[in-house]
Design an enzyme around this catalytic site. Structure first.
Site, PDB file in Angstrom:
ATOM      1  N   ARG A   1      90.185  -0.301  46.274  1.00 57.78           N
ATOM      2  CA  ARG A   1      89.302   0.903  47.754  1.00 57.78           C
ATOM      3  C   ARG A   1      87.805   0.871  46.963  1.00 57.78           C
ATOM      4  O   ARG A   1      86.929   1.377  48.047  1.00 57.78           O
ATOM      5  CB  ARG A   1      90.265   2.250  47.576  1.00 57.78           C
ATOM      6  CG  ARG A   1      90.799   2.205  48.281  1.00 57.78           C
ATOM      7  CD  ARG A   1      92.508   3.482  47.808  1.00 57.78           C
ATOM      8  NE  ARG A   1      92.750   2.814  46.520  1.00 57.78           N
ATOM      9  CZ  ARG A   1      93.984   2.052  47.573  1.00 57.78           C
ATOM     10  NH1 ARG A   1      94.413   1.865  47.863  1.00 57.78           N
ATOM     11  NH2 ARG A   1      94.370   1.125  45.535  1.00 57.78           N
ATOM     12  N   THR A   2      87.309   1.282  45.733  1.00 57.46           N
ATOM     13  CA  THR A   2      86.258   1.756  45.019  1.00 57.46           C
ATOM     14  C   THR A   2      85.256   0.619  45.966  1.00 57.46           C
ATOM     15  O   THR A   2      84.602   1.039  46.404  1.00 57.46           O
ATOM     16  CB  THR A   2      86.140   2.275  43.900  1.00 57.46           C
ATOM     17  OG1 THR A   2      86.644   3.201  43.690  1.00 57.46           O
ATOM     18  CG2 THR A   2      84.949   2.716  43.458  1.00 57.46           C
TER      19      THR A   2
ATOM     20  N   LYS B   1      81.628 -16.228  29.391  1.00 57.51           N
ATOM     21  CA  LYS B   1      80.757 -16.891  28.267  1.00 57.51           C
ATOM     22  C   LYS B   1      80.407 -15.894  27.136  1.00 57.51           C
ATOM     23  O   LYS B   1      79.944 -16.193  26.735  1.00 57.51           O
ATOM     24  CB  LYS B   1      79.433 -17.936  28.908  1.00 57.51           C
ATOM     25  CG  LYS B   1      79.833 -18.886  30.164  1.00 57.51           C
ATOM     26  CD  LYS B   1      77.807 -18.932  31.052  1.00 57.51           C
ATOM     27  CE  LYS B   1      79.003 -20.004  32.673  1.00 57.51           C
ATOM     28  NZ  LYS B   1      77.834 -19.854  32.853  1.00 57.51           N
TER      29      LYS B   1
ATOM     30  N   ARG C   1      81.866  -0.476  36.884  1.00 59.13           N
ATOM     31  CA  ARG C   1      83.249  -0.177  36.814  1.00 59.13           C
ATOM     32  C   ARG C   1      83.771  -1.060  35.599  1.00 59.13           C
ATOM     33  O   ARG C   1      83.456  -2.084  35.731  1.00 59.13           O
ATOM     34  CB  ARG C   1      84.320  -0.420  37.780  1.00 59.13           C
ATOM     35  CG  ARG C   1      85.653  -0.475  37.308  1.00 59.13           C
ATOM     36  CD  ARG C   1      86.914  -0.265  38.540  1.00 59.13           C
ATOM     37  NE  ARG C   1      87.182   1.052  38.731  1.00 59.13           N
ATOM     38  CZ  ARG C   1      87.790   1.699  39.611  1.00 59.13           C
ATOM     39  NH1 ARG C   1      88.732   0.345  40.614  1.00 59.13           N
ATOM     40  NH2 ARG C   1      88.170   2.572  40.754  1.00 59.13           N
TER      41      ARG C   1
ATOM     42  N   HIS D   1      85.814   8.769  36.791  1.00 64.17           N
ATOM     43  CA  HIS D   1      85.365   8.778  38.100  1.00 64.17           C
ATOM     44  C   HIS D   1      84.343   9.198  39.625  1.00 64.17           C
ATOM     45  O   HIS D   1      85.288   9.954  40.535  1.00 64.17           O
ATOM     46  CB  HIS D   1      86.931   8.097  39.102  1.00 64.17           C
ATOM     47  CG  HIS D   1      87.107   6.931  39.682  1.00 64.17           C
ATOM     48  ND1 HIS D   1      85.234   6.795  40.496  1.00 64.17           N
ATOM     49  CD2 HIS D   1      87.570   6.037  40.623  1.00 64.17           C
ATOM     50  CE1 HIS D   1      85.759   5.746  41.820  1.00 64.17           C
ATOM     51  NE2 HIS D   1      87.387   5.567  41.268  1.00 64.17           N
TER      52      HIS D   1
HETATM   53  C1  NCD Z   1      91.379   5.293  40.380  1.00 69.78           C
HETATM   54  C2  NCD Z   1      90.661   4.546  39.017  1.00 69.78           C
HETATM   55  O1  NCD Z   1      90.846   3.879  39.496  1.00 69.78           O
HETATM   56  O2  NCD Z   1      90.938   5.882  38.112  1.00 69.78           O
HETATM   57  N1  NCD Z   1      91.576   4.849  41.626  1.00 69.78           N
HETATM   58  C3  NCD Z   1      90.627   4.569  41.939  1.00 69.78           C
HETATM   59  O3  NCD Z   1      89.078   4.283  42.935  1.00 69.78           O
HETATM   60  N2  NCD Z   1      91.109   5.360  43.597  1.00 69.78           N
HETATM   61  C4  NCD Z   1      93.378   5.187  40.366  1.00 69.78           C
HETATM   62  C5  NCD Z   1      94.191   4.324  39.506  1.00 69.78           C
HETATM   63  O4  NCD Z   1      94.121   3.603  39.395  1.00 69.78           O
HETATM   64  O5  NCD Z   1      95.582   4.646  39.675  1.00 69.78           O
END
Ligand code: NCD
Length: 306
Positions: A54-55, A83, A104, A132
């Site tokens: 999703r992100t 690398k 991320r 997040h």
């Molecule tokens: C979350 C995360 O990556 O922290 N995912 C997201 O971006 N909706 C939650 C998760 O992974 O449980």
């Protein structure tokens, strides 16, 4: 907000959050041609060192919806990280090719570090177990939209409060409002006290191990996944997985109008039979992820934006 980094939801405060909510609503009401001019000619870069659905995709879809383009690395195994290239060099290079960057990364502090070496705004798309922030923006936007307001709500946050980074951003965001929070987790997955030391002064926080004890007080039941990948010990994961399952039996105990949210991915902590009930708002929450990210990008990147 033009040119700003978004590393922690604490950087936004109530004013910043409400600015994004207002921009989200403003964009929703715009004719498509006008919306597509907001970030026309701009590009968003992404560097994802952890899995995401999703992100990353909602950032891409959001950028396209405001007329911009995206490019990046969704799987660090196919990049020069393999690398041995450093994060600093990758960020420097991406900031030459794009106008803003979403990162991320499994390490706490990674986004803050990236912002120091990048010439372009950096948005934290999830840093370790720390934060997040764009998830919290969509979470609060969803509460506001579904319940009409945030002040006055009682919110239950259930599941993995120790490793779930969405929980910390959510608590920091809720700390700007007059809300009551019930934290519900197994004993071993309680909230990290050092990370909520400051919030405790601003938020009415109650902790418990039983969802049944507070379910009838909640306006929002925010369920989280047990973060298997962060457990040092897989036996401990097996012990606590499945500690809470929200099923239709739980829904019956909820207040009228209470909603169920989840940042997703969901494993078995919300049974699929809940999906078709009016309380289930987690898919709408994911849709709001795209809308609020478009607003954030417009505020950070658009020329002459508000
Ligand atoms: C979350 C995360 O990556 O922290 N995912 C997201 O971006 N909706 C939650 C998760 O992974 O449980």
């Amino acid at each position: 907000m033009r040119g700003s980094d978004v590393i922690s939801v604490r950087d936004l405060g109530r004013e910043g959050l409400e600015r994004v909510f207002a921009e989200t609503d403003r964009i929703a009401a715009m004719p498509e041609a006008e919306r597509r001019r907001l970030c026309a000619g701009r590009s968003l870069g992404y560097l994802f060192f952890e899995p995401s659905t999703r992100t990353r995709l909602s950032f891409e879809a959001a950028m396209a919806s405001v007329g911009g383009t995206s490019l990046g690395i969704a799987d660090s195994a196919t990049s020069s990280a393999q690398k041995g290239e450093s994060l600093a060099d990758m960020v420097r290079i991406m900031s030459m090719y794009t106008d803003a960057l979403v990162l991320r990364h499994p390490l706490d502090g990674s986004s803050r570090f990236a912002a120091e070496v990048s010439d372009r705004p950096v948005i934290n798309g999830g840093s370790g177990t720390e934060e997040h922030p764009t998830q919290a923006i969509q979470d609060l936007y969803t509460m506001r939209r579904e319940r009409g307001r945030i002040d006055g709500l009682t919110v239950g946050i259930v599941g993995d409060l120790k490793y779930g980074r969405t929980v910390y951003s959510l608590l920091h965001a809720l700390g700007n409002y007059d809300v009551k929070v019930h934290l519900v987790s197994p004993e071993s997955l309680r909230i990290r006290p050092e990370s909520v030391y400051e919030i405790r002064k601003r938020l009415d926080l109650a902790e418990s191990t039983s969802l049944g004890d507070c379910i009838d007080e909640l306006d929002v039941v925010y369920v989280t996944r047990v973060q298997r990948e962060r457990f040092p010990d897989s036996e401990e994961y097996q012990r606590v997985r499945g500690s809470y399952v929200v099923g239709t039996d739980m829904l019956q105990k909820m207040r009228r109008g209470a909603i169920v949210m989840h940042p997703l991915p969901r494993l078995d902590e919300i049974s699929t039979e809940v999906d078709s009930t009016p309380a289930a708002r987690y898919f709408e929450q994911a849709r709001n992820g795209m809308r609020t990210r478009a607003a954030l990008l417009a505020l950070i990147l658009a020329d002459g934006g508000p």
